[in-house]
Design a protein around this motif. Structure first.
Motif, PDB file in Angstrom:
ATOM      1  N   GLY A 166       0.786  -1.223   0.000  1.00 50.11           N
ATOM      2  CA  GLY A 166       0.000   0.000   0.000  1.00 50.11           C
ATOM      3  C   GLY A 166       0.820   1.276   0.000  1.00 50.11           C
ATOM      4  N   GLU A 167       2.127   1.164   0.302  1.00 52.30           N
ATOM      5  CA  GLU A 167       2.975   2.360   0.296  1.00 52.30           C
ATOM      6  C   GLU A 167       3.435   2.686  -1.119  1.00 52.30           C
ATOM      7  OE1 GLU A 167       6.056   1.430   3.117  1.00 52.30           O
ATOM      8  OE2 GLU A 167       4.883   2.226   4.802  1.00 52.30           O
ATOM      9  N   ASP A 168       3.943   3.910  -1.272  1.00 51.01           N
ATOM     10  CA  ASP A 168       4.407   4.374  -2.576  1.00 51.01           C
ATOM     11  C   ASP A 168       5.934   4.352  -2.635  1.00 51.01           C
ATOM     12  OD1 ASP A 168       1.944   7.074  -2.603  1.00 51.01           O
ATOM     13  OD2 ASP A 168       1.725   4.908  -2.951  1.00 51.01           O
ATOM     14  N   ALA A 169       6.452   4.293  -3.847  1.00 48.70           N
ATOM     15  CA  ALA A 169       7.904   4.334  -4.031  1.00 48.70           C
ATOM     16  C   ALA A 169       8.249   5.073  -5.309  1.00 48.70           C
ATOM     17  CB  ALA A 169       8.469   2.915  -4.089  1.00 48.70           C
ATOM     18  N   VAL A 170       9.441   5.665  -5.311  1.00 53.90           N
ATOM     19  CA  VAL A 170       9.961   6.325  -6.503  1.00 53.90           C
ATOM     20  C   VAL A 170      11.354   5.786  -6.779  1.00 53.90           C
ATOM     21  CG1 VAL A 170      10.603   8.490  -7.599  1.00 53.90           C
ATOM     22  CG2 VAL A 170       8.672   8.422  -6.006  1.00 53.90           C
ATOM     23  N   SER A 222      15.004   9.930 -15.520  1.00 59.49           N
ATOM     24  CA  SER A 222      13.657   9.395 -15.541  1.00 59.49           C
ATOM     25  C   SER A 222      13.334   8.868 -14.155  1.00 59.49           C
ATOM     26  CB  SER A 222      13.534   8.265 -16.563  1.00 59.49           C
ATOM     27  OG  SER A 222      12.249   7.684 -16.529  1.00 59.49           O
ATOM     28  N   SER A 223      12.070   8.930 -13.792  1.00 64.53           N
ATOM     29  CA  SER A 223      11.632   8.399 -12.499  1.00 64.53           C
ATOM     30  C   SER A 223      10.458   7.469 -12.711  1.00 64.53           C
ATOM     31  CB  SER A 223      11.232   9.536 -11.555  1.00 64.53           C
ATOM     32  OG  SER A 223      12.344  10.342 -11.225  1.00 64.53           O
ATOM     33  N   LEU A 224      10.464   6.380 -11.972  1.00 65.44           N
ATOM     34  CA  LEU A 224       9.365   5.405 -12.005  1.00 65.44           C
ATOM     35  C   LEU A 224       8.596   5.526 -10.705  1.00 65.44           C
ATOM     36  CD1 LEU A 224       8.219   2.934 -13.666  1.00 65.44           C
ATOM     37  CD2 LEU A 224       9.569   1.498 -12.123  1.00 65.44           C
ATOM     38  N   TYR A 225       7.283   5.673 -10.801  1.00 65.34           N
ATOM     39  CA  TYR A 225       6.438   5.868  -9.628  1.00 65.34           C
ATOM     40  C   TYR A 225       5.549   4.635  -9.439  1.00 65.34           C
ATOM     41  CZ  TYR A 225       7.762  10.656 -10.724  1.00 65.34           C
ATOM     42  OH  TYR A 225       8.477  11.780 -11.025  1.00 65.34           O
ATOM     43  N   LEU A 226       5.651   4.051  -8.263  1.00 69.15           N
ATOM     44  CA  LEU A 226       4.787   2.913  -7.914  1.00 69.15           C
ATOM     45  C   LEU A 226       3.890   3.352  -6.766  1.00 69.15           C
ATOM     46  CD1 LEU A 226       8.011   1.596  -8.273  1.00 69.15           C
ATOM     47  CD2 LEU A 226       6.504  -0.334  -8.668  1.00 69.15           C
ATOM     48  N   THR A 227       2.608   3.374  -7.015  1.00 68.64           N
ATOM     49  CA  THR A 227       1.676   3.825  -5.990  1.00 68.64           C
ATOM     50  C   THR A 227       0.868   2.644  -5.460  1.00 68.64           C
ATOM     51  OG1 THR A 227       0.031   4.329  -7.689  1.00 68.64           O
ATOM     52  CG2 THR A 227       1.479   6.107  -7.004  1.00 68.64           C
ATOM     53  N   ALA A 228       0.544   2.735  -4.173  1.00 66.60           N
ATOM     54  CA  ALA A 228      -0.241   1.686  -3.507  1.00 66.60           C
ATOM     55  C   ALA A 228       0.334   0.316  -3.840  1.00 66.60           C
ATOM     56  CB  ALA A 228      -1.711   1.775  -3.921  1.00 66.60           C
ATOM     57  N   SER A 229       1.594   0.139  -3.481  1.00 57.79           N
ATOM     58  CA  SER A 229       2.336  -1.055  -3.914  1.00 57.79           C
ATOM     59  C   SER A 229       1.653  -2.354  -3.481  1.00 57.79           C
ATOM     60  CB  SER A 229       3.764  -1.005  -3.369  1.00 57.79           C
ATOM     61  OG  SER A 229       3.746  -0.926  -1.960  1.00 57.79           O
ATOM     62  N   GLN A 230       1.811  -3.347  -4.330  1.00 64.89           N
ATOM     63  CA  GLN A 230       1.271  -4.680  -4.076  1.00 64.89           C
ATOM     64  C   GLN A 230       2.432  -5.658  -3.931  1.00 64.89           C
ATOM     65  OE1 GLN A 230      -1.236  -5.489  -7.466  1.00 64.89           O
ATOM     66  NE2 GLN A 230      -2.164  -3.466  -7.384  1.00 64.89           N
ATOM     67  N   LEU A 231       2.155  -6.790  -3.322  1.00 65.91           N
ATOM     68  CA  LEU A 231       3.196  -7.802  -3.131  1.00 65.91           C
ATOM     69  C   LEU A 231       3.829  -8.195  -4.467  1.00 65.91           C
ATOM     70  CD1 LEU A 231       1.484 -10.122  -0.486  1.00 65.91           C
ATOM     71  CD2 LEU A 231       3.211  -8.356  -0.088  1.00 65.91           C
ATOM     72  N   SER A 232       3.022  -8.181  -5.516  1.00 62.73           N
ATOM     73  CA  SER A 232       3.514  -8.601  -6.833  1.00 62.73           C
ATOM     74  C   SER A 232       4.496  -7.601  -7.443  1.00 62.73           C
ATOM     75  CB  SER A 232       2.333  -8.793  -7.794  1.00 62.73           C
ATOM     76  OG  SER A 232       1.627  -7.579  -7.956  1.00 62.73           O
TER      77      SER A 232
END
Lengths: 110, 111
Positions: free
Chosen positions: B15-19, B71-81
């Motif tokens: 559920g957390e975000d990452a960049v 470039s930046s990659l944004y992952l929001t509401a992270s899932q186990l997958s």
């Protein structure tokens, strides 16, 4: 599902042997690349090709050779395997700038 | 030639975000992002072309700053997958002939 195949999947070989890693794709892509990757580490470019009879050296090319006689086939040859060659080798073909990877060959030189 | 990624590794709760950032010392023609699961080959996520940006997935998006060569990659509401190692791939040069992969970012999502 990408149609790019590498053989063998796993190979254990003695020092000094000559080996060829096979890579074939059925997508008609002109650009094909070979990468070396240690577990959990980055991909290092070994060789690449822009089409038949075109081959270029990457950063780790000094101990290997490639050929591109047919569009679909891009084999990588190590003339004399050494323990330092132990690694995973990934072949990729490109549609534009999108890479399709084979499943890799995990090579162990003993 | 090889682009540098940061951070090297990150651990998130579901559920957390990452960049994830990717920086190049050369002018970029395009940037592409891949995810590699343990023991598997990298899988293409998305591509960003010079002069534009593209979202590949609903909760995974990316930006491309040509001026900064980043470039930046944004992952929001992270899932186990989402767990895996993320690589940026860069195409440099005016004709975009050279492909290089970044140093990689290991992302682990925990429950």
């Amino acid at each position: 599902e990408a149609d790019i195949y590498q053989t063998p999947r796993y190979l254990v070989i003695g020092t000094g042997k000559k080996i060829t890693l096979e890579c074939s794709q059925t997508m008609g892509h002109d650009k094909m690349y070979w990468y070396q990757q240690d577990p959990g580490m980055e991909l290092h470019l070994i060789h690449y090709s822009y089409g038949v009879n075109s081959t270029e050296k990457g950063d780790l090319s000094s101990e290997s050779t490639v050929s591109r006689i047919r569009t679909e086939h891009f084999p990588l040859t190590l003339e004399s395997a050494r323990p330092s060659h132990t690694s995973q080798y990934l072949c990729a073909s490109y549609r534009g700038t999108e890479a399709f990877f084979g499943q890799g060959t995990r090579l162990t030189v003993v | 030639q090889q682009p540098v990624q940061s951070p090297q590794a990150v651990i998130l709760r579901e559920g957390e975000d990452a960049v994830i950032n990717c920086s190049s010392s050369k002018a970029l023609y395009s940037v592409h992002w891949y995810r590699q699961k343990h023991g598997e080959a990298p899988v293409f996520l998305m591509i960003l072309l010079k002069g534009g940006e593209q979202k590949g997935h609903e909760k995974i998006s990316a930006s491309f700053n040509e001026k900064k060569q980043q470039s930046s990659l944004y992952l929001t509401a992270s899932q186990l997958s989402y767990s895996g190692t993320y690589f940026c791939g860069t195409e440099t040069g005016n004709t975009g002939n050279q492909f290089y992969f970044g140093t990689g970012t290991s992302l682990t999502v925990i429950p």
